[in-house]
Design a protein around this motif. Structure first.
Motif, PDB file in Angstrom:
ATOM      1  N   GLU A  26       9.182   2.174   4.828  1.00  0.00           N
ATOM      2  CA  GLU A  26       8.055   1.933   5.728  1.00  0.00           C
ATOM      3  C   GLU A  26       6.971   2.951   5.564  1.00  0.00           C
ATOM      4  O   GLU A  26       7.247   4.089   5.091  1.00  0.00           O
ATOM      5  CB  GLU A  26       8.800   2.296   7.189  1.00  0.00           C
ATOM      6  N   ARG A  27       6.092   2.637   5.740  1.00  0.00           N
ATOM      7  CA  ARG A  27       4.595   3.139   5.451  1.00  0.00           C
ATOM      8  C   ARG A  27       4.253   4.176   6.482  1.00  0.00           C
ATOM      9  O   ARG A  27       4.405   3.865   7.602  1.00  0.00           O
ATOM     10  CB  ARG A  27       3.551   2.334   5.306  1.00  0.00           C
ATOM     11  N   ASP A  28       3.906   5.441   5.957  1.00  0.00           N
ATOM     12  CA  ASP A  28       3.350   6.492   6.962  1.00  0.00           C
ATOM     13  C   ASP A  28       1.937   6.573   7.274  1.00  0.00           C
ATOM     14  O   ASP A  28       1.331   5.804   6.387  1.00  0.00           O
ATOM     15  CB  ASP A  28       4.134   7.796   6.693  1.00  0.00           C
ATOM     16  N   PHE A  29       1.423   7.595   7.842  1.00  0.00           N
ATOM     17  CA  PHE A  29      -0.033   7.413   8.038  1.00  0.00           C
ATOM     18  C   PHE A  29      -0.632   7.707   6.690  1.00  0.00           C
ATOM     19  O   PHE A  29      -1.755   7.006   6.444  1.00  0.00           O
ATOM     20  CB  PHE A  29      -0.400   8.530   8.829  1.00  0.00           C
ATOM     21  N   ASP A  30      -0.216   8.642   5.790  1.00  0.00           N
ATOM     22  CA  ASP A  30      -0.677   8.952   4.252  1.00  0.00           C
ATOM     23  C   ASP A  30      -0.884   7.643   3.525  1.00  0.00           C
ATOM     24  O   ASP A  30      -1.959   7.338   2.951  1.00  0.00           O
ATOM     25  CB  ASP A  30       0.137   9.972   3.647  1.00  0.00           C
ATOM     26  N   ASP A  31       0.326   6.882   3.686  1.00  0.00           N
ATOM     27  CA  ASP A  31       0.273   5.595   2.733  1.00  0.00           C
ATOM     28  C   ASP A  31      -0.684   4.532   3.190  1.00  0.00           C
ATOM     29  O   ASP A  31      -1.469   3.985   2.360  1.00  0.00           O
ATOM     30  CB  ASP A  31       1.611   4.774   2.951  1.00  0.00           C
ATOM     31  N   ILE A  32      -0.884   4.436   4.449  1.00  0.00           N
ATOM     32  CA  ILE A  32      -2.053   3.702   5.020  1.00  0.00           C
ATOM     33  C   ILE A  32      -3.447   4.173   4.759  1.00  0.00           C
ATOM     34  O   ILE A  32      -4.307   3.489   4.444  1.00  0.00           O
ATOM     35  CB  ILE A  32      -1.616   3.385   6.587  1.00  0.00           C
ATOM     36  N   GLU A  34      -4.094   6.054   2.230  1.00  0.00           N
ATOM     37  CA  GLU A  34      -4.187   5.880   0.619  1.00  0.00           C
ATOM     38  C   GLU A  34      -4.512   4.165   0.411  1.00  0.00           C
ATOM     39  O   GLU A  34      -5.793   4.185  -0.353  1.00  0.00           O
ATOM     40  CB  GLU A  34      -2.909   5.912   0.001  1.00  0.00           C
ATOM     41  N   GLU A  35      -4.122   3.494   1.183  1.00  0.00           N
ATOM     42  CA  GLU A  35      -4.454   2.101   0.781  1.00  0.00           C
ATOM     43  C   GLU A  35      -6.038   1.733   1.454  1.00  0.00           C
ATOM     44  O   GLU A  35      -6.663   0.923   0.681  1.00  0.00           O
ATOM     45  CB  GLU A  35      -3.413   0.967   1.647  1.00  0.00           C
ATOM     46  N   ALA A  36      -6.284   2.279   2.437  1.00  0.00           N
ATOM     47  CA  ALA A  36      -7.614   2.160   2.987  1.00  0.00           C
ATOM     48  C   ALA A  36      -8.689   2.769   2.364  1.00  0.00           C
ATOM     49  O   ALA A  36      -9.675   1.877   1.721  1.00  0.00           O
ATOM     50  CB  ALA A  36      -8.025   2.614   4.329  1.00  0.00           C
ATOM     51  N   TYR A  37      -8.216   3.862   1.630  1.00  0.00           N
ATOM     52  CA  TYR A  37      -9.304   4.344   0.574  1.00  0.00           C
ATOM     53  C   TYR A  37      -9.328   3.454  -0.664  1.00  0.00           C
ATOM     54  O   TYR A  37     -10.478   3.402  -1.345  1.00  0.00           O
ATOM     55  CB  TYR A  37      -8.804   5.805   0.101  1.00  0.00           C
ATOM     56  N   LEU A  38      -8.418   2.950  -1.150  1.00  0.00           N
ATOM     57  CA  LEU A  38      -8.321   2.135  -2.147  1.00  0.00           C
ATOM     58  C   LEU A  38      -9.106   1.036  -2.223  1.00  0.00           C
ATOM     59  O   LEU A  38      -9.727   0.661  -2.966  1.00  0.00           O
ATOM     60  CB  LEU A  38      -6.719   1.512  -2.613  1.00  0.00           C
ATOM     61  N   HIS A  39      -9.214   0.241  -0.986  1.00  0.00           N
ATOM     62  CA  HIS A  39     -10.020  -0.784  -0.567  1.00  0.00           C
ATOM     63  C   HIS A  39     -11.191  -0.461   0.072  1.00  0.00           C
ATOM     64  O   HIS A  39     -12.035  -1.626   0.398  1.00  0.00           O
ATOM     65  CB  HIS A  39      -8.993  -1.750   0.314  1.00  0.00           C
ATOM     66  N   PHE A  40     -11.594   0.894   0.224  1.00  0.00           N
ATOM     67  CA  PHE A  40     -12.766   1.121   0.716  1.00  0.00           C
ATOM     68  C   PHE A  40     -12.955   0.636   2.105  1.00  0.00           C
ATOM     69  O   PHE A  40     -14.162  -0.023   2.529  1.00  0.00           O
ATOM     70  CB  PHE A  40     -13.966   0.812  -0.224  1.00  0.00           C
TER      71      PHE A  40
END
Length: 185
Positions: A26-32, A34-40
């Motif tokens: 399961e994803r935590d805040f940091d994972d989410i 990171e993905e948001a930054y990846l997709h700007f």
């Protein structure tokens, strides 16, 4: 993609509030984040910040809230001249509240820096209130109370806490009514 990230943010927050550990995979805040930054994805980043900050404030974890505000200063996710949505207004309010609390719990130059940071967000909220850019009267009363506490004006603080509680109750902001009650005690 935004909807998925947004729902995951709330899923993690709910589990956190319930005291439930995330399961493997399961994803935590940091994972989410990171993905948001990846997709700007600026919307997801702002929502993530708002949810995390709200969570720390609601459970009274002021130290973690301070750390989040410091990170936000680097990322520049909030504090724009115009509110971009409820999340932006909410972030600005919470950021100001956290900074006032940090100023109250520190001293000297550190307290002064936190107060200066708090006043920056506070002035935005004052401007939005004058423009009627959202239902934030109760938030302004709560910030006025925290500023009064910082300045050792206890009579003004109590008066503003009472106003924040009453206006929040009238307008249906139960979480802010509870927060104002907690801070007033």
């Amino acid at each position: 993609k935004y909807t998925e990230l947004f729902l995951q943010i709330y899923f993690v927050a709910i589990k956190n509030l319930q005291g439930v550990e995330l399961e493997d995979g399961e994803r935590d805040f940091d994972d989410i984040i990171e993905e948001a930054y990846l997709h700007f994805d600026a919307k997801a980043l702002r929502a993530m910040f708002a949810v995390q900050l709200e969570l720390h404030v609601l459970i009274g974890d002021w130290d973690q809230a301070e750390q989040l505000v410091l990170k936000d200063s680097d990322a520049k996710l909030t504090g724009r001249r115009r509110p971009f949505a409820f999340a932006g207004i909410r972030c600005t309010f919470l950021k100001s509240l956290v900074c006032f609390k940090a100023a109250q719990s520190s001293s000297g130059i550190t307290s002064w820096k936190w107060k200066r940071r708090a006043l920056k967000s506070y002035k935005l909220i004052q401007g939005w209130e004058k423009e009627k850019s959202g239902n934030i009267t109760h938030s302004l009363h709560l910030l006025n109370a925290e500023l009064a506490v910082l300045e050792s004006n206890h009579h003004s603080a109590q008066s503003n806490y009472k106003s924040a509680i009453a206006v929040a109750a009238t307008n249906g902001f139960l979480q802010d009514q509870a927060l104002a009650n907690e801070l007033a005690s």
